[in-house]
Design an enzyme around this catalytic site. Structure first.
Site, mmCIF file in Angstrom:
data_model
loop_
_atom_site.group_PDB
_atom_site.id
_atom_site.type_symbol
_atom_site.label_atom_id
_atom_site.label_comp_id
_atom_site.label_asym_id
_atom_site.label_seq_id
_atom_site.Cartn_x
_atom_site.Cartn_y
_atom_site.Cartn_z
ATOM 1 N N LYS A 22 0.796 -1.294 0.032
ATOM 2 C CA LYS A 22 0.017 -0.068 -0.097
ATOM 3 C C LYS A 22 0.931 1.411 -0.184
ATOM 4 O O LYS A 22 0.802 2.073 -0.675
ATOM 5 C CB LYS A 22 -1.017 0.155 1.264
ATOM 6 C CG LYS A 22 -1.877 1.201 1.536
ATOM 7 C CD LYS A 22 -3.206 0.606 2.179
ATOM 8 C CE LYS A 22 -2.905 0.409 3.391
ATOM 9 N NZ LYS A 22 -2.758 2.068 4.288
ATOM 10 N N SER A 23 1.865 1.211 0.772
ATOM 11 C CA SER A 23 2.832 2.563 0.897
ATOM 12 C C SER A 23 3.433 2.617 -0.426
ATOM 13 O O SER A 23 3.439 3.952 -0.723
ATOM 14 C CB SER A 23 3.976 2.363 2.015
ATOM 15 O OG SER A 23 3.379 2.284 3.185
ATOM 16 N N SER A 167 7.887 9.253 12.010
ATOM 17 C CA SER A 167 6.519 9.080 11.252
ATOM 18 C C SER A 167 7.069 9.202 9.344
ATOM 19 O O SER A 167 7.665 10.147 9.168
ATOM 20 C CB SER A 167 5.483 10.057 11.134
ATOM 21 O OG SER A 167 4.664 10.218 10.158
ATOM 22 N N GLN A 169 4.932 9.208 6.923
ATOM 23 C CA GLN A 169 4.199 10.016 6.534
ATOM 24 C C GLN A 169 4.639 11.796 6.719
ATOM 25 O O GLN A 169 4.449 12.328 5.704
ATOM 26 C CB GLN A 169 2.954 9.955 7.008
ATOM 27 C CG GLN A 169 2.241 8.858 6.728
ATOM 28 C CD GLN A 169 0.794 8.459 7.147
ATOM 29 O OE1 GLN A 169 0.156 9.214 7.892
ATOM 30 N NE2 GLN A 169 0.252 7.151 6.979
ATOM 31 N N ASP A 316 2.279 -1.165 11.764
ATOM 32 C CA ASP A 316 0.966 -1.200 11.338
ATOM 33 C C ASP A 316 0.605 -2.778 11.469
ATOM 34 O O ASP A 316 -0.467 -3.167 11.462
ATOM 35 C CB ASP A 316 0.885 -1.332 9.650
ATOM 36 C CG ASP A 316 0.999 0.187 9.464
ATOM 37 O OD1 ASP A 316 0.800 1.281 10.073
ATOM 38 O OD2 ASP A 316 1.292 0.527 8.300
ATOM 39 N N ARG A 347 -5.923 1.680 17.735
ATOM 40 C CA ARG A 347 -5.959 0.260 17.825
ATOM 41 C C ARG A 347 -5.618 -0.247 18.883
ATOM 42 O O ARG A 347 -5.792 -1.538 19.205
ATOM 43 C CB ARG A 347 -4.768 0.084 16.764
ATOM 44 C CG ARG A 347 -5.144 0.166 15.319
ATOM 45 C CD ARG A 347 -3.979 0.021 14.381
ATOM 46 N NE ARG A 347 -4.870 0.068 12.983
ATOM 47 C CZ ARG A 347 -4.114 0.277 11.930
ATOM 48 N NH1 ARG A 347 -2.821 0.342 11.790
ATOM 49 N NH2 ARG A 347 -4.827 0.209 10.839
HETATM 50 C C1 S3P Z 1 2.909 4.887 6.197
HETATM 51 C C2 S3P Z 1 3.458 5.388 7.269
HETATM 52 C C3 S3P Z 1 3.070 4.864 8.672
HETATM 53 C C4 S3P Z 1 2.046 3.755 8.486
HETATM 54 C C5 S3P Z 1 1.212 4.016 7.509
HETATM 55 C C6 S3P Z 1 1.802 3.835 6.157
HETATM 56 C C7 S3P Z 1 3.429 5.431 5.133
HETATM 57 O O1 S3P Z 1 2.459 6.122 9.384
HETATM 58 O O2 S3P Z 1 1.445 3.400 9.921
HETATM 59 O O3 S3P Z 1 0.055 2.770 7.350
HETATM 60 O O4 S3P Z 1 3.350 4.780 3.937
HETATM 61 O O5 S3P Z 1 4.502 6.456 4.859
HETATM 62 P P1 S3P Z 1 3.166 7.186 10.067
HETATM 63 O O6 S3P Z 1 3.939 7.764 9.287
HETATM 64 O O7 S3P Z 1 2.077 8.136 10.804
HETATM 65 O O8 S3P Z 1 3.632 6.617 11.267
#
Ligand code: S3P
Length: 434
Positions: A22-23, A167, A169, A316, A347
């Site tokens: 997914k990422s 993070s 993200q 995750d 969660r």
């Molecule tokens: C992700 C980063 C993670 C993860 C999310 C996907 C990404 O979140 O939990 O499902 O694709 O960069 P965080 O950056 O909030 O930890």
């Protein structure tokens, strides 16, 4: 709203290729859209989250054809997106929203990002703050939640930003704004997080410098279109790693799984508990990501304390790791994982409630959980709170115990379309009830 009615499973056997990561699928859509020329991506995750991102780029003027897991994207170049005048709906996806906020901060048109009920409750100050430091005109809704509104600005300035939370993200949002900023944009992370943005930008021809915990880039002249295959998602494979480990007689192969060292925490945690997981490397996929076939067989598990260093690498996978802990002999403990409270659901709370309903003895803390494993689980009706990973984790717990009902499972389609079909293919029985 559909429920899963799960029956107890005998041994799970067979070979599976779980859907694409997914990422990486989100990032593939973003970078291919901004590249010059046509990219072909196979192994794309055709889930609701990643399709929401794809539809947003279509709304911004990108032509894309998707057939199942095959995607062809006609890139418009770094400066070729066009404002749509309509809100951009990220669905359930925090990754979509936070990365897009970074990308859109540098565009010459305004944007508004919205999402579903869960996403509209998630914290966004973590991305707005650094982007504002770069000069972006970003506003959030009440309590720093979405909607995110972005106005065009004359220019963004590169910054060096030390992340207050580990993070990927936030790291990625800042680096993506850096594609449009003057000077160097750098991010320093407190703990290593997934580095798909760095690897994939590099594959698309944008140099990213990584020195220890610091990643930096300068706005490139352009990105080059790429053809590549997205590996299978280790986060989806995790359900089968746990299910096969705890269901006696199981023997499963998981093919072509992404085993990036920033994502393989669940494999290490399970092995530390005594799981029988073999990693058969397949080399590196095109976007610089290591791939392997995983062979997992049933083995007795022992409880462990999760080392802090593994938390970000397994962030995750904790819902299903809690299930592994419930089936392990002895006590397991997790602390320092307060981030789990701001995912698609809280969660820690959702999993604690459901596992308790199934008879698991546990104690919930603000930043973690203690699980007393080894007691036999009873059949129960549990609520996933609309969280895809909690729904699948409960399904694994129920198939390994005496069955049960998992409520509110529609969002499984955000990350793992075909979960029920693949469960059936390896010998589990899940009925979907509307
Ligand atoms: C992700 C980063 C993670 C993860 C999310 C996907 C990404 O979140 O939990 O499902 O694709 O960069 P965080 O950056 O909030 O930890």
């Amino acid at each position: 709203m559909s429920d899963f009615l799960v029956r107890p499973a005998q041994a799970l056997k067979g070979r599976l290729r779980v859907p694409g990561d997914k990422s990486m699928s989100h990032r593939a859509v973003m970078f291919a859209s901004l590249a010059e020329g046509q990219s072909r991506i196979s192994g794309f995750l055709p889930g609701e989250d990643t399709v929401a991102t794809l539809n947003i780029f279509r709304q911004l003027g990108v032509q894309a054809e998707q057939q199942g897991d095959s995607l062809r994207i006609h890139g418009v170049g770094l400066h070729g997106l066009k404002g749509s005048g309509q809100p951009l709906d990220c669905g359930n996806s925090g990754t979509g929203m936070r990365l897009l906020a970074g990308l859109l901060a540098g565009q010459a048109f305004p944007s508004t990002l919205v999402g579903d009920a869960s996403l509209m409750q998630r914290p966004m100050a973590r991305i707005a703050r650094p982007l504002q430091q770069m000069g972006a005109a970003i506003e959030l809704g009440d309590a720093d939640r979405p909607p995110i509104t972005i106005q065009p600005v004359a220019a963004l300035e590169g910054i060096e930003y030390t992340l207050p939370v580990a993070s990927a993200q936030v790291k990625s949002a800042v680096l993506l704004a850096g594609l449009y900023a003057r000077g160097e944009t750098a991010v320093i992370e407190p703990r290593p997080t997934r580095d798909h943005t760095e690897r994939m930008l590099q594959a698309f021809g944008c140099p990213v410098r990584v020195e220890g915990s610091r990643a930096s880039l300068c706005a490139p002249d352009g990105l080059r279109a790429q053809d590549f295959t997205v590996p299978a998602d280790v986060s989806s494979a995790a359900f089968w790693l746990v299910a096969a480990s705890i269901i006696p007689g199981s023997d499963l192969w998981l093919e072509g799984v992404g085993v990036n060292p920033r994502r393989d925490g669940i494999i290490h945690l399970l092995r530390q508990m005594g799981a029988d997981i073999e990693i058969h490397p397949r080399g590196e996929a095109d976007a610089g990501e290591p791939v392997a076939d995983l062979h997992v067989r049933h083995a007795p598990l022992q409880g462990i304390e999760v080392p802090q260093a593994w938390i970000a690498n397994a962030i995750d996978e904790f819902p299903v790791w809690f299930v592994a802990a419930a089936f392990a002999e002895g006590e397991s403990r997790l602390s320092g994982a307060e981030e789990l409270r701001v995912k698609e659901s809280d969660r820690l709370a959702v999993m604690a409630r459901g596992l308790q309903a199934m008879g698991v003895e546990l104690e919930e803390f603000e930043d973690g959980i203690r699980i007393a494993g080894g007691t036999s689980l009873q059949s129960a009706t549990v609520d996933s709170a609309g969280d895809h990973r909690c729904a699948m984790a409960f399904a694994v717990a129920a198939m390994a115990a005496s069955g049960g009902r998992v409520c509110d499972c529609d969002n499984v389609n955000t990350s793992y379309p075909g979960f029920v079909r693949q469960a059936q293919a390896v010998g589990a029985t899940i009925e979907v009830q509307a």
